[in-house]
Write a protein that holds these residues in place. Structure first.
Motif, short mmCIF file in Angstrom:
data_model
loop_
_atom_site.label_atom_id
_atom_site.label_comp_id
_atom_site.label_asym_id
_atom_site.label_seq_id
_atom_site.Cartn_x
_atom_site.Cartn_y
_atom_site.Cartn_z
N ILE A 98 -9.28 9.19 13.87
CA ILE A 98 -8.41 8.21 13.20
C ILE A 98 -9.27 7.19 12.46
O ILE A 98 -9.01 6.86 11.31
N ARG A 99 -10.31 6.69 13.15
CA ARG A 99 -11.21 5.72 12.52
C ARG A 99 -11.84 6.29 11.25
O ARG A 99 -11.90 5.63 10.22
N HIS A 136 1.44 -1.94 9.56
CA HIS A 136 0.69 -1.91 8.30
C HIS A 136 -0.75 -2.33 8.59
O HIS A 136 -0.99 -3.42 9.08
N ALA A 137 -1.67 -1.44 8.32
CA ALA A 137 -3.08 -1.74 8.56
C ALA A 137 -3.79 -1.84 7.22
O ALA A 137 -3.82 -0.89 6.46
N SER A 138 -4.34 -3.01 6.95
CA SER A 138 -5.03 -3.21 5.68
C SER A 138 -6.54 -3.31 5.86
O SER A 138 -7.27 -3.42 4.89
N ASP A 139 -7.00 -3.28 7.11
CA ASP A 139 -8.44 -3.26 7.36
C ASP A 139 -8.69 -2.59 8.71
O ASP A 139 -7.76 -2.31 9.46
N MET A 140 -9.94 -2.34 9.01
CA MET A 140 -10.28 -1.60 10.22
C MET A 140 -9.94 -2.36 11.50
O MET A 140 -9.65 -1.75 12.52
N GLU A 197 -7.97 -0.71 14.53
CA GLU A 197 -8.45 -0.77 15.93
C GLU A 197 -7.37 -1.33 16.86
O GLU A 197 -7.16 -0.81 17.96
N ALA A 198 -6.68 -2.37 16.42
CA ALA A 198 -5.62 -2.95 17.25
C ALA A 198 -4.51 -1.93 17.49
O ALA A 198 -4.00 -1.80 18.61
#
Length: 186
Positions: free
Chosen positions: A54-55, A87-91, A95-96
């Motif tokens: 995923i990362r 919504h993920a806009s950064d790593m 991670e969260a």
């Protein structure tokens, strides 16, 4: 007790099945192309994508501004806006999310270039625009259902209409192609 079991077998993630479907008295669901199998009110199988995968996919997508989302316990969007999702806009946001939820598959934007799709799918198989674990398809879910209920494949009926249904229809004792089915399926 002998009787028929009615199971929906879909490429959609369990979380993506329309809620009104849950009002229908079904015996279970095979979702995410066999990655999730829900029978008798519980998951008997759920194959999560490893956090490292995923990362890797998320980092590449964020660096290149590519739209995609991950599905599993929740839906996590990257560069893709859909209401009610993470919504993920950064790593750090990725991670969260992966510290709290499991994700089974990645769904790529259909407008994405073939080059990006190939890079993102390393170590996984692509089915249409979805990245799933190698060795999974709708048939693998049917095998799990058969093992769970003790039903041989000869006693299974499958109905389908798209290319990912080909193996499922071949596996079942009776395979039925819908009238609107793809030319490959017919």
């Amino acid at each position: 007790q002998k009787g028929h079991k009615v199971i929906i077998n879909t490429a959609r993630a369990y979380i993506g099945i329309p809620r009104q479907i849950y009002d229908i008295p079904l015996d279970g669901y095979i979702s995410s192309l066999g990655l999730e199998v829900f029978l008798d009110g519980r998951f008997i199988h759920r194959k999560y994508m490893p956090c490292e995968q995923i990362r890797k996919i998320a980092k590449y997508a964020l660096e290149h501004g590519l739209g995609l989302f991950f599905e599993g316990d929740k839906r996590m969007n990257l560069n893709w806006v859909s209401p009610g999702d993470i919504h993920a806009s950064d790593m750090s946001e990725v991670e969260a999310a992966i510290s709290e939820f499991g994700f089974c598959k990645a769904v790529l934007d259909s407008k994405m270039s073939e080059e990006h799709k190939i890079i993102l799918s390393e170590g996984y198989q692509r089915v249409s625009n979805e990245l799933i674990a190698l060795g999974y398809d709708k048939t693998s879910g049917m095998k799990m259902v058969g093992d769970f209920y003790g039903v041989p494949r000869e006693n299974m009926v499958a109905i389908g209409d798209t290319d990912p249904d080909i193996t499922m229809l071949s596996y079942a004792g009776i395979g039925v192609c819908m009238g609107n089915g793809s030319s490959n399926l017919k």
